[in-house]
Motif scaffolding. Structure first.
Motif, PDB file in Angstrom:
ATOM      1  N   TRP A   1       2.151  45.465  19.964  1.00 49.56           N
ATOM      2  CA  TRP A   1       2.868  44.380  20.639  1.00 49.56           C
ATOM      3  C   TRP A   1       4.154  44.011  19.906  1.00 49.56           C
ATOM      4  O   TRP A   1       5.122  43.563  20.537  1.00 49.56           O
ATOM      5  N   THR A   2       4.195  44.191  18.599  1.00 48.24           N
ATOM      6  CA  THR A   2       5.440  43.955  17.875  1.00 48.24           C
ATOM      7  C   THR A   2       6.510  44.951  18.297  1.00 48.24           C
ATOM      8  O   THR A   2       7.673  44.582  18.534  1.00 48.24           O
ATOM      9  N   ALA A   3       6.118  46.229  18.391  1.00 46.68           N
ATOM     10  CA  ALA A   3       7.071  47.247  18.854  1.00 46.68           C
ATOM     11  C   ALA A   3       7.521  46.974  20.276  1.00 46.68           C
ATOM     12  O   ALA A   3       8.706  47.164  20.617  1.00 46.68           O
ATOM     13  N   PHE A   4       6.606  46.507  21.111  1.00 49.90           N
ATOM     14  CA  PHE A   4       6.988  46.209  22.496  1.00 49.90           C
ATOM     15  C   PHE A   4       7.979  45.055  22.570  1.00 49.90           C
ATOM     16  O   PHE A   4       8.975  45.123  23.302  1.00 49.90           O
ATOM     17  N   VAL A   5       7.717  43.998  21.812  1.00 48.30           N
ATOM     18  CA  VAL A   5       8.621  42.843  21.845  1.00 48.30           C
ATOM     19  C   VAL A   5       9.984  43.192  21.265  1.00 48.30           C
ATOM     20  O   VAL A   5      11.033  42.803  21.806  1.00 48.30           O
ATOM     21  N   VAL A   6       9.990  43.962  20.169  1.00 51.02           N
ATOM     22  CA  VAL A   6      11.259  44.290  19.517  1.00 51.02           C
ATOM     23  C   VAL A   6      12.070  45.276  20.342  1.00 51.02           C
ATOM     24  O   VAL A   6      13.253  45.053  20.626  1.00 51.02           O
ATOM     25  N   ILE A   7      11.444  46.393  20.750  1.00 48.02           N
ATOM     26  CA  ILE A   7      12.177  47.450  21.440  1.00 48.02           C
ATOM     27  C   ILE A   7      12.373  47.133  22.918  1.00 48.02           C
ATOM     28  O   ILE A   7      13.452  47.369  23.477  1.00 48.02           O
ATOM     29  N   GLY A   8      11.337  46.612  23.555  1.00 48.84           N
ATOM     30  CA  GLY A   8      11.414  46.408  24.997  1.00 48.84           C
ATOM     31  C   GLY A   8      12.055  45.117  25.439  1.00 48.84           C
ATOM     32  O   GLY A   8      12.575  45.058  26.567  1.00 48.84           O
ATOM     33  N   VAL A   9      12.056  44.091  24.587  1.00 48.25           N
ATOM     34  CA  VAL A   9      12.577  42.790  25.013  1.00 48.25           C
ATOM     35  C   VAL A   9      13.746  42.340  24.145  1.00 48.25           C
ATOM     36  O   VAL A   9      14.853  42.079  24.650  1.00 48.25           O
ATOM     37  N   ALA A  10      13.529  42.234  22.846  1.00 48.48           N
ATOM     38  CA  ALA A  10      14.547  41.664  21.971  1.00 48.48           C
ATOM     39  C   ALA A  10      15.782  42.550  21.873  1.00 48.48           C
ATOM     40  O   ALA A  10      16.925  42.053  21.917  1.00 48.48           O
ATOM     41  N   LEU A  11      15.603  43.844  21.730  1.00 45.55           N
ATOM     42  CA  LEU A  11      16.740  44.742  21.551  1.00 45.55           C
ATOM     43  C   LEU A  11      17.707  44.715  22.722  1.00 45.55           C
ATOM     44  O   LEU A  11      18.922  44.526  22.521  1.00 45.55           O
ATOM     45  N   PRO A  12      17.273  44.899  23.980  1.00 44.60           N
ATOM     46  CA  PRO A  12      18.259  44.848  25.073  1.00 44.60           C
ATOM     47  C   PRO A  12      18.885  43.475  25.272  1.00 44.60           C
ATOM     48  O   PRO A  12      20.074  43.374  25.612  1.00 44.60           O
ATOM     49  N   VAL A  13      18.108  42.411  25.033  1.00 44.80           N
ATOM     50  CA  VAL A  13      18.681  41.063  25.207  1.00 44.80           C
ATOM     51  C   VAL A  13      19.765  40.810  24.163  1.00 44.80           C
ATOM     52  O   VAL A  13      20.853  40.287  24.473  1.00 44.80           O
ATOM     53  N   ILE A  14      19.512  41.167  22.911  1.00 44.58           N
ATOM     54  CA  ILE A  14      20.510  40.976  21.847  1.00 44.58           C
ATOM     55  C   ILE A  14      21.757  41.809  22.122  1.00 44.58           C
ATOM     56  O   ILE A  14      22.898  41.338  21.959  1.00 44.58           O
ATOM     57  N   VAL A  15      21.554  43.050  22.547  1.00 44.30           N
ATOM     58  CA  VAL A  15      22.712  43.907  22.833  1.00 44.30           C
ATOM     59  C   VAL A  15      23.539  43.353  23.977  1.00 44.30           C
ATOM     60  O   VAL A  15      24.782  43.325  23.925  1.00 44.30           O
ATOM     61  N   LEU A  16      22.888  42.871  25.020  1.00 41.38           N
ATOM     62  CA  LEU A  16      23.629  42.314  26.160  1.00 41.38           C
ATOM     63  C   LEU A  16      24.345  41.024  25.785  1.00 41.38           C
ATOM     64  O   LEU A  16      25.457  40.752  26.270  1.00 41.38           O
ATOM     65  N   GLU A  17      23.733  40.228  24.928  1.00 36.83           N
ATOM     66  CA  GLU A  17      24.384  38.988  24.509  1.00 36.83           C
ATOM     67  C   GLU A  17      25.589  39.263  23.612  1.00 36.83           C
ATOM     68  O   GLU A  17      26.644  38.626  23.744  1.00 36.83           O
ATOM     69  N   LEU A  18      25.479  40.215  22.689  1.00 44.50           N
ATOM     70  CA  LEU A  18      26.587  40.505  21.771  1.00 44.50           C
ATOM     71  C   LEU A  18      27.703  41.284  22.439  1.00 44.50           C
ATOM     72  O   LEU A  18      28.867  41.175  22.026  1.00 44.50           O
ATOM     73  N   SER A  19      27.379  42.077  23.474  1.00 44.84           N
ATOM     74  CA  SER A  19      28.405  42.896  24.135  1.00 44.84           C
ATOM     75  C   SER A  19      28.969  42.237  25.375  1.00 44.84           C
ATOM     76  O   SER A  19      29.639  42.903  26.168  1.00 44.84           O
TER      77      SER A  19
END
Length: 455
Positions: free
Chosen positions: A78-96
């Motif tokens: 679940w940590t990998a799912f939250v980091v890769i599947g949720v947090a990573l795309p949201v952070i990238v979209l917010e910063l870009s």
């Protein structure tokens, strides 16, 4: 007068001393106990080829995070799912995010796509990992000690397992290519401070999308595999008429198959229902977003809607196809048994199209009919025609087998079986109902969002 007791005691003495003699002889010629050979079921259950195929499948599922048999595995998954599947795309979209990039990237669209894909992947990960943790890979697929018939179904099991992995790759690769091409095209049009930042954003979005899409498609493929493995058993049930003559065996086998279908329905009903609801909700959110957007929607800024829709529709299509296939295969057993019963009753022995089904019960049936013959006697002119009628015992035997076959046909007609969702059998009728419900909802959404103004 002699006493008979000493003779009886003398006769019993060798019997009493025989174990001691055998024990003394065994001391002089001692041999270690030989290991007993394994039973037939155990030898068939320990199949290296099937074990290897199941191990590869289990390793693949563990790589995606479905193996949550331990606390550490659950936390990592679940940590990998939250980091890769949720947090990573949201952070990238917010910063870009950029204010003048609406022509090539709409932030609201991207976040909705991430949310819908994450919800579908979370449902798949939760339901499938729960079943694997509770039953294990063998009991989950119903390939554990199949009543001593493991060797007969081994090759078909392995073929279905490999076919499911090929099916997953076949559907995942085109979607992956579409997603990569779409991100590369957007990378060309959106100019950022450095190319390294653009490449980092590209790889982050593609990796995150591939991870969550693989999870959702893997869960649908596993349900597809479970149903296809049961199709093997139903095909074998159709051939059971060639090997068995006892109607009770047919009924017991069908009861066991229906029990397996009920277990599959119970294990996957929450998954199927939640997947259908998530896919329906995400599609209507997509429809609201596109029809309610005032600007221009192009392939570049709205292409992710198409790619994510393909993944979701493919997943739900795999589930519905597998469920309807096994349901109609289970319902078709009654027609096969009805044909077999009609051929046996009418005395038709040339039923080659039924694949040898006339061998079941045909011995008693044809013996009963062979007693009815016409004898033209040349020696006795007064008796030109003599009709020999069967005895009461033969008629009773024939009627007994008839009623047994009739009971089997009635049982199969009233207990068709199939994959069910809280009492609803997943077949063509249910799919047609779902289609018209979806069409009505789409029409309602379009009526609320699309407005034609008269000039």
């Amino acid at each position: 007068m002699a006493d008979p007791h000493p003779a009886a005691a003398a006769a019993e003495e060798p019997t009493a001393q025989a174990p001691l003699l055998a024990q003394d002889q065994s001391r002089g010629n001692h041999r270690p106990p030989q290991p007993q050979p394994p039973r037939r079921e155990e030898r068939e259950d320990e199949d290296p080829h099937l074990d290897q195929a199941l191990h590869k499948l289990e390793m693949f599922l563990s790589f995606l995070g479905f193996n949550q048999s331990t606390v550490l595995g659950t936390v990592l998954s679940w940590t990998a799912f939250v980091v890769i599947g949720v947090a990573l795309p949201v952070i990238v979209l917010e910063l870009s995010d950029c204010s003048d990039c609406d022509e090539y990237q709409i932030k609201k669209f991207e976040l909705d796509i991430v949310a819908s894909q994450a919800c579908l992947a979370a449902v798949s990960l939760l339901c499938l990992s729960h079943n694997l943790r509770k039953y294990g890979i063998r009991k989950f697929l119903f390939v554990d000690r199949y009543s001593g018939r493991m060797s007969r179904f081994r090759d078909e099991y392995i073929k279905q397992i490999k076919g499911s992995l090929r099916l997953l790759i076949l559907w995942s690769l085109p979607c992956f290519v579409l997603k990569t091409v779409r991100e590369v095209v957007r990378l060309v049009y959106i100019h950022r401070e450095s190319w390294w930042l653009s490449v980092y954003i590209l790889f982050s979005l593609v990796i995150s999308w591939t991870y969550v899409s693989a999870i959702s498609l893997s869960a649908s493929t596993m349900f597809h595999l479970v149903c296809n493995l049961q199709v093997i058993h139903f095909d074998d049930y159709g051939k059971l008429l060639e090997r068995e003559t006892d109607v009770l065996v047919f009924i017991e086998e069908h009861i066991r198959l229906r029990y397996y279908l009920s277990k599959i329905s119970h294990r996957f009903r929450i998954f199927l229902l939640l997947e259908f609801l998530v896919v329906t909700a995400s599609q209507f959110v997509t429809l609201f977003q596109i029809t309610g957007y005032s600007g221009l929607v192009t392939v570049i800024n709205g292409g992710d809607f198409a790619v994510s829709t393909i993944v979701q529709v493919v997943g739900i299509s795999l589930c519905l196809h597998a469920a309807t296939r096994i349901s109609h295969r289970a319902q078709g057993i009654a027609s096969i048994a009805s044909k077999w019963h009609a051929l046996m009753t009418c005395g038709f022995t040339g039923a080659a199209s039924l694949q040898g089904s006339d061998s079941v019960g045909s011995t008693e049936h044809m013996n009963a009919f062979s007693t009815i013959h016409i004898d033209y006697s040349e020696s006795d002119l007064e008796s030109l025609e003599y009709v020999g009628m069967p005895t009461s015992t033969q008629l009773a035997t024939f009627m007994s087998t008839y009623h047994k076959r009739q009971a089997l046909v009635m049982y199969l007609q009233t207990n068709p079986g199939g994959i069910t969702l809280y009492g609803w059998t997943v077949d063509r009728a249910l799919i047609i109902t779902i289609f018209f419900i979806e069409l009505s909802l789409v029409t309602f959404v379009l009526g609320q969002t699309v407005v034609f103004s008269s000039s």
